[in-house]
Design a protein around this motif. Structure first.
Motif, PDB file in Angstrom:
ATOM      1  N   MET A 191       0.832  -1.201   0.000  1.00 58.87           N
ATOM      2  CA  MET A 191       0.000   0.000   0.000  1.00 58.87           C
ATOM      3  C   MET A 191       0.871   1.256   0.000  1.00 58.87           C
ATOM      4  SD  MET A 191      -3.036  -1.195   2.647  1.00 58.87           S
ATOM      5  CE  MET A 191      -4.040   0.277   2.458  1.00 58.87           C
ATOM      6  N   GLU A 192       1.932   1.220   0.786  1.00 61.99           N
ATOM      7  CA  GLU A 192       2.846   2.364   0.827  1.00 61.99           C
ATOM      8  C   GLU A 192       3.565   2.521  -0.510  1.00 61.99           C
ATOM      9  OE1 GLU A 192       6.750   3.938   3.345  1.00 61.99           O
ATOM     10  OE2 GLU A 192       5.508   2.336   4.144  1.00 61.99           O
ATOM     11  N   TYR A 193       3.993   1.395  -1.098  1.00 61.79           N
ATOM     12  CA  TYR A 193       4.661   1.425  -2.401  1.00 61.79           C
ATOM     13  C   TYR A 193       3.724   2.026  -3.448  1.00 61.79           C
ATOM     14  CZ  TYR A 193       6.631  -0.347  -6.789  1.00 61.79           C
ATOM     15  OH  TYR A 193       7.128  -0.450  -8.071  1.00 61.79           O
ATOM     16  N   ALA A 194       2.449   1.624  -3.412  1.00 61.23           N
ATOM     17  CA  ALA A 194       1.468   2.129  -4.377  1.00 61.23           C
ATOM     18  C   ALA A 194       1.287   3.637  -4.232  1.00 61.23           C
ATOM     19  CB  ALA A 194       0.135   1.404  -4.200  1.00 61.23           C
ATOM     20  N   ARG A 195       1.222   4.112  -2.998  1.00 56.74           N
ATOM     21  CA  ARG A 195       1.073   5.556  -2.779  1.00 56.74           C
ATOM     22  C   ARG A 195       2.294   6.316  -3.291  1.00 56.74           C
ATOM     23  NH1 ARG A 195      -0.757   3.681   2.442  1.00 56.74           N
ATOM     24  NH2 ARG A 195      -3.040   3.812   2.586  1.00 56.74           N
ATOM     25  N   GLU A 196       3.472   5.796  -2.997  1.00 56.51           N
ATOM     26  CA  GLU A 196       4.706   6.474  -3.395  1.00 56.51           C
ATOM     27  C   GLU A 196       4.885   6.501  -4.904  1.00 56.51           C
ATOM     28  OE1 GLU A 196       7.720   4.358  -1.307  1.00 56.51           O
ATOM     29  OE2 GLU A 196       7.397   5.429   0.606  1.00 56.51           O
ATOM     30  N   GLN A 225      -4.167  -6.909  -9.891  1.00 53.45           N
ATOM     31  CA  GLN A 225      -3.939  -5.964 -10.991  1.00 53.45           C
ATOM     32  C   GLN A 225      -2.510  -5.420 -10.980  1.00 53.45           C
ATOM     33  OE1 GLN A 225      -6.367  -2.453 -10.728  1.00 53.45           O
ATOM     34  NE2 GLN A 225      -5.313  -1.411 -12.400  1.00 53.45           N
ATOM     35  N   HIS A 226      -1.994  -5.134  -9.792  1.00 49.04           N
ATOM     36  CA  HIS A 226      -0.649  -4.558  -9.681  1.00 49.04           C
ATOM     37  C   HIS A 226       0.429  -5.603  -9.387  1.00 49.04           C
ATOM     38  CE1 HIS A 226      -2.032  -0.466 -10.114  1.00 49.04           C
ATOM     39  NE2 HIS A 226      -2.983  -0.695  -9.235  1.00 49.04           N
ATOM     40  N   ARG A 227       0.073  -6.864  -9.573  1.00 42.74           N
ATOM     41  CA  ARG A 227       1.028  -7.967  -9.461  1.00 42.74           C
ATOM     42  C   ARG A 227       1.606  -8.130  -8.054  1.00 42.74           C
ATOM     43  NH1 ARG A 227       4.648  -6.873 -14.971  1.00 42.74           N
ATOM     44  NH2 ARG A 227       2.905  -6.921 -16.440  1.00 42.74           N
ATOM     45  N   PHE A 228       0.861  -7.711  -7.051  1.00 41.93           N
ATOM     46  CA  PHE A 228       1.360  -7.830  -5.696  1.00 41.93           C
ATOM     47  C   PHE A 228       1.287  -9.268  -5.188  1.00 41.93           C
ATOM     48  CE2 PHE A 228       0.006  -3.164  -5.071  1.00 41.93           C
ATOM     49  CZ  PHE A 228       1.233  -2.723  -5.554  1.00 41.93           C
ATOM     50  N   HIS A 229       0.617 -10.132  -5.964  1.00 46.90           N
ATOM     51  CA  HIS A 229       0.560 -11.543  -5.578  1.00 46.90           C
ATOM     52  C   HIS A 229       1.773 -12.309  -6.096  1.00 46.90           C
ATOM     53  CE1 HIS A 229      -0.913 -11.375  -9.646  1.00 46.90           C
ATOM     54  NE2 HIS A 229      -1.016 -12.697  -9.737  1.00 46.90           N
ATOM     55  N   TRP A 230       2.655 -11.639  -6.847  1.00 50.34           N
ATOM     56  CA  TRP A 230       3.850 -12.293  -7.346  1.00 50.34           C
ATOM     57  C   TRP A 230       4.784 -12.617  -6.185  1.00 50.34           C
ATOM     58  CZ3 TRP A 230       5.691 -10.531 -12.849  1.00 50.34           C
ATOM     59  CH2 TRP A 230       4.605 -10.599 -13.730  1.00 50.34           C
ATOM     60  N   LEU A 231       5.705 -13.541  -6.391  1.00 54.75           N
ATOM     61  CA  LEU A 231       6.454 -14.142  -5.295  1.00 54.75           C
ATOM     62  C   LEU A 231       7.952 -13.827  -5.334  1.00 54.75           C
ATOM     63  CD1 LEU A 231       4.740 -17.598  -5.754  1.00 54.75           C
ATOM     64  CD2 LEU A 231       4.213 -15.945  -3.947  1.00 54.75           C
ATOM     65  N   ALA A 232       8.512 -13.566  -4.164  1.00 55.36           N
ATOM     66  CA  ALA A 232       9.955 -13.357  -4.036  1.00 55.36           C
ATOM     67  C   ALA A 232      10.647 -14.716  -3.898  1.00 55.36           C
ATOM     68  CB  ALA A 232      10.245 -12.487  -2.823  1.00 55.36           C
ATOM     69  N   ALA A 233      11.965 -14.718  -4.016  1.00 58.96           N
ATOM     70  CA  ALA A 233      12.717 -15.971  -3.921  1.00 58.96           C
ATOM     71  C   ALA A 233      12.472 -16.660  -2.582  1.00 58.96           C
ATOM     72  CB  ALA A 233      14.208 -15.702  -4.116  1.00 58.96           C
ATOM     73  N   LYS A 234      12.365 -15.861  -1.520  1.00 62.81           N
ATOM     74  CA  LYS A 234      12.129 -16.460  -0.201  1.00 62.81           C
ATOM     75  C   LYS A 234      10.750 -17.109  -0.151  1.00 62.81           C
ATOM     76  CE  LYS A 234      14.032 -14.531   3.249  1.00 62.81           C
ATOM     77  NZ  LYS A 234      14.445 -13.603   4.348  1.00 62.81           N
ATOM     78  N   ASP A 235       9.780 -16.491  -0.795  1.00 62.28           N
ATOM     79  CA  ASP A 235       8.437 -17.086  -0.867  1.00 62.28           C
ATOM     80  C   ASP A 235       8.489 -18.427  -1.593  1.00 62.28           C
ATOM     81  OD1 ASP A 235       7.268 -14.793   0.303  1.00 62.28           O
ATOM     82  OD2 ASP A 235       7.207 -13.807  -1.651  1.00 62.28           O
ATOM     83  N   LEU A 236       9.279 -18.461  -2.676  1.00 61.51           N
ATOM     84  CA  LEU A 236       9.380 -19.690  -3.464  1.00 61.51           C
ATOM     85  C   LEU A 236      10.004 -20.809  -2.648  1.00 61.51           C
ATOM     86  CD1 LEU A 236      10.606 -18.141  -6.832  1.00 61.51           C
ATOM     87  CD2 LEU A 236       8.292 -18.881  -6.237  1.00 61.51           C
ATOM     88  N   PHE A 266       9.804  -4.539  -7.240  1.00 59.53           N
ATOM     89  CA  PHE A 266       9.183  -3.607  -6.297  1.00 59.53           C
ATOM     90  C   PHE A 266      10.336  -3.067  -5.457  1.00 59.53           C
ATOM     91  CE2 PHE A 266       5.476  -6.582  -6.843  1.00 59.53           C
ATOM     92  CZ  PHE A 266       4.704  -5.685  -7.550  1.00 59.53           C
ATOM     93  N   GLY A 267      10.718  -1.838  -5.747  1.00 60.16           N
ATOM     94  CA  GLY A 267      11.904  -1.315  -5.083  1.00 60.16           C
ATOM     95  C   GLY A 267      13.121  -2.085  -5.555  1.00 60.16           C
ATOM     96  N   ARG A 268      13.884  -2.606  -4.624  1.00 59.34           N
ATOM     97  CA  ARG A 268      15.096  -3.361  -4.970  1.00 59.34           C
ATOM     98  C   ARG A 268      14.861  -4.863  -5.049  1.00 59.34           C
ATOM     99  NH1 ARG A 268      19.849  -0.601  -1.219  1.00 59.34           N
ATOM    100  NH2 ARG A 268      19.731   1.504  -2.090  1.00 59.34           N
ATOM    101  N   ARG A 269      13.653  -5.299  -4.756  1.00 62.04           N
ATOM    102  CA  ARG A 269      13.383  -6.734  -4.704  1.00 62.04           C
ATOM    103  C   ARG A 269      12.718  -7.222  -5.989  1.00 62.04           C
ATOM    104  NH1 ARG A 269      10.525  -8.678   0.551  1.00 62.04           N
ATOM    105  NH2 ARG A 269      11.459 -10.631  -0.154  1.00 62.04           N
TER     106      ARG A 269
END
Length: 290
Positions: A191-196, A225-236, A266-269
């Motif tokens: 939510m903060e990323y979306a606002r920024e 819609q904004h792909r926030f359900h996508w997964l980081a390596a740690k999630d995988l 998203f940012g650096r990730r």
């Protein structure tokens, strides 16, 4: 007081019970907030954690953080909690606050419905006044007036009418996070990323206990819609039950070869599209085959 019918007496008791739940919820809310605040202060003041990430973890806004620093209920000597224990205290408190918010809001709506029903009731051919309702329910005339105003704002034109209030169909952010299968902190971060980044954030509301609410369907659609359900390596790594370092190294190698899954930043990730990364993972025996 005039003789009351059984139905009116029942509504009076239900309204009183709902009001008791509201009061109990507010006491529980205050206790949970104090525990959350203690955990946050322990992380920042005892363990030198950064303020912003701690605020997100604890779902505390800037104004609330400043107010917390001068809160007389916070002891001068903080608990001797480890960082891990403080985080657990915060996470439990945040979850409790969300659950209490739902409980309080429902009870508050039930009380409003009860007050509305009584205000429309007649005894011996005479309609009950706000003073009558206040005396019967022990709410007082002022609170009865406020509840009737809420009934109008929320669309309770009849005692059993559907809720068309601003918070209808809305759930606390912590509950939304649980339904999305992610942490509360991740939802707040997105939510903060979306606002920024001027992506827009779905409408929010605030329950009586100041718990932030979101519309479940609208928020879920926005999340995808904004792909926030996508997964980081740690999630995988957690998703597949394999070591994080192994997944990270394999992804790094795949990127160098141009064979990595569909991803976004998203940012650096880096985050990976679930279907694409699962298909990629089957090549190395990570992802379960369907």
């Amino acid at each position: 007081m005039k003789t009351l019918s059984r139905e009116i007496r029942k509504t009076v008791e239900q309204t009183k019970a709902a009001h008791k739940i509201v009061k109990d919820a507010r006491r529980k809310h205050a206790k949970a907030v104090q525990l959350r605040n203690l955990g946050a202060l322990v992380l920042v003041m005892r363990h030198d954690r950064k303020i912003q990430p701690t605020m997100r973890l604890a779902a505390i806004g800037r104004d609330a953080w400043q107010a917390m620093l001068t809160d007389a209920s916070i002891p001068s000597t903080l608990p001797q909690w480890s960082p891990e224990h403080a985080v657990k205290v915060i996470e439990k408190a945040v979850a409790d606050i969300a659950a209490i918010g739902v409980e309080e809001q429902q009870a508050r709506e039930n009380r409003v419905r009860g007050v509305l029903a009584l205000s429309q009731a007649t005894v011996d051919g005479e309609k009950l006044t706000n003073v009558d309702v206040g005396e019967l329910t022990e709410l007082g005339k002022v609170m009865v007036g406020k509840d009737l105003k809420h009934a109008e704002e929320w669309g309770f034109t009849e005692p059993g009418a559907g809720n068309t209030s601003e918070s209808a169909g809305m759930v606390p952010v912590a509950v939304m996070a649980e339904r999305l299968g992610v942490s509360h902190k991740r939802v707040l971060d997105r939510m903060e990323y979306a606002r920024e980044n001027s992506l827009g954030v779905p409408r929010t509301s605030t329950a009586a206990s100041r718990v932030l609410l979101v519309d479940e369907e609208e928020f879920a659609a926005w999340w995808v819609q904004h792909r926030f359900h996508w997964l980081a390596a740690k999630d995988l790594a957690e998703r597949w039950g394999v070591p994080y370092e192994a997944v990270k190294e394999r992804l790094r190698t795949a990127k160098a070869k141009g064979t990595d899954p569909v991803s976004t930043n998203f940012g650096r990730r880096i985050f990976y599209e679930p279907a694409s990364v699962d298909e990629w993972g089957t090549q190395y025996g990570y992802a379960p085959r369907s």
